[in-house]
Design a protein around this motif. Sequence first.
Motif, mmCIF file in Angstrom:
data_model
loop_
_atom_site.group_PDB
_atom_site.id
_atom_site.type_symbol
_atom_site.label_atom_id
_atom_site.label_comp_id
_atom_site.label_asym_id
_atom_site.label_seq_id
_atom_site.Cartn_x
_atom_site.Cartn_y
_atom_site.Cartn_z
ATOM 1 N N ARG A 1 40.191 46.115 30.096
ATOM 2 C CA ARG A 1 41.627 45.832 30.120
ATOM 3 C C ARG A 1 42.013 45.314 31.503
ATOM 4 O O ARG A 1 41.601 45.869 32.525
ATOM 5 N N VAL A 2 42.815 44.230 31.499
ATOM 6 C CA VAL A 2 43.354 43.674 32.746
ATOM 7 C C VAL A 2 44.867 43.617 32.594
ATOM 8 O O VAL A 2 45.389 42.894 31.738
ATOM 9 N N ASN A 3 45.571 44.392 33.411
ATOM 10 C CA ASN A 3 47.031 44.413 33.383
ATOM 11 C C ASN A 3 47.574 43.451 34.432
ATOM 12 O O ASN A 3 47.124 43.467 35.585
ATOM 13 N N VAL A 4 48.538 42.635 34.048
ATOM 14 C CA VAL A 4 49.132 41.644 34.964
ATOM 15 C C VAL A 4 50.582 42.015 35.220
ATOM 16 O O VAL A 4 51.343 42.258 34.282
ATOM 17 N N ARG A 5 50.967 42.052 36.494
ATOM 18 C CA ARG A 5 52.348 42.366 36.878
ATOM 19 C C ARG A 5 52.816 41.382 37.950
ATOM 20 O O ARG A 5 52.013 40.814 38.672
ATOM 21 N N SER B 1 51.298 35.560 31.514
ATOM 22 C CA SER B 1 50.163 36.472 31.679
ATOM 23 C C SER B 1 48.871 35.801 31.264
ATOM 24 O O SER B 1 47.814 36.013 31.877
ATOM 25 N N LEU C 1 45.476 35.440 33.441
ATOM 26 C CA LEU C 1 44.187 35.913 32.935
ATOM 27 C C LEU C 1 43.151 34.795 32.930
ATOM 28 O O LEU C 1 41.959 35.038 33.149
ATOM 29 N N GLN D 1 36.587 40.648 32.454
ATOM 30 C CA GLN D 1 36.327 41.655 31.428
ATOM 31 C C GLN D 1 34.837 41.690 31.090
ATOM 32 O O GLN D 1 34.170 40.674 31.012
ATOM 33 N N THR E 1 41.434 50.931 38.198
ATOM 34 C CA THR E 1 41.922 52.171 37.600
ATOM 35 C C THR E 1 40.818 52.658 36.666
ATOM 36 O O THR E 1 40.610 52.077 35.588
ATOM 37 N N THR F 1 39.922 49.831 33.759
ATOM 38 C CA THR F 1 41.103 48.970 33.832
ATOM 39 C C THR F 1 41.246 48.375 35.229
ATOM 40 O O THR F 1 41.046 49.057 36.234
ATOM 41 N N ASP G 1 44.136 46.382 37.523
ATOM 42 C CA ASP G 1 45.543 45.985 37.646
ATOM 43 C C ASP G 1 45.638 44.795 38.600
ATOM 44 O O ASP G 1 45.129 44.851 39.725
ATOM 45 N N MET H 1 48.290 42.337 40.541
ATOM 46 C CA MET H 1 49.675 42.161 40.988
ATOM 47 C C MET H 1 49.823 40.781 41.610
ATOM 48 O O MET H 1 49.094 40.428 42.540
#
Length: 287
Positions: A63-67, A74, A78, A85, A115, A119, A121, A123
């Motif tokens: 999982r890759v979270n984009v903020r 997003s 990615l 991944q 994380t 995961t 994260d 930013m």
Amino acid sequence: MAVAAPSDKRFRRSHVKPARRRSGLWLRRLRVAATVVAAALAIYAGRRAATSLAGLEIFRVDRVNVRGNHRLSSGEVLSLVAGLQGRSILALDLEEWRRRLLDSPWVADASLRRTLPSTVDVMILERTPLGIGRINGSLFLVDDRGTSIDEYGPHYADLDLPIIDGLSAAPGDETTDIYRALLVRRLLDALRVRNMAGRISQIDVSDARNAIVLLDDDPTLIQLGNERFVERLQSYFELAPALRERVPAIDYVDLRFDERVYVKPSKDRPPAVNRNATKPARSTQTG
């Protein structure tokens, strides 16, 4: 009868001591060697353990979270880190992936954080378009340092930004562009406070000490200098009706001086106008 053996003058107690010192030195060396070997074994075992852990399926990035992204989707972010991944989260070189994100002209800065167990994260800090720079005949979105973000086109039609002239694309002229772009930013920031920025159609900063603006509904060039933008533009709004009565076709109005406004009619030299007068002074024609 007692027999006394002659003493051997070559014998001294000090002759015995070196043997004991050599024995102690070897013991110390042996302890040091044992410590080094133990440390090497511990490091080797630690590396083997880390390698084993890194290879575990649980530590594969899934999982890759984009903020922080606004203009970039997003999916676009990615795509910049495609291949992240499936890699071991423990073995990632985060700086290498950060550099990939910075390849996008929209990305001013980026950071990545693990994380555990699987995961990452991301930013994003995006560049904020300051205006539409007209550079070498083409239009580009530029930020507050004069950096080109992207070529302007129909897909950016939602951005209500002024056209900026005077920014240079010449190599080695970056510092000048920074000062010129900062002049535009100071101008727009000041005008936004009084809700005037929306009326600005074009800005010319060819002279890094003099911002010249065009309004949406007015062809007059308004010279504002590099300070007191709100006061000077407000002065123009107050004087404009009287100026047009006296000079229907105005080339530019120069508001950089304290008590005088200089007005240049089209094809005429600029007459001086007293800021405090009800009507502008008559033009002085020279031969």
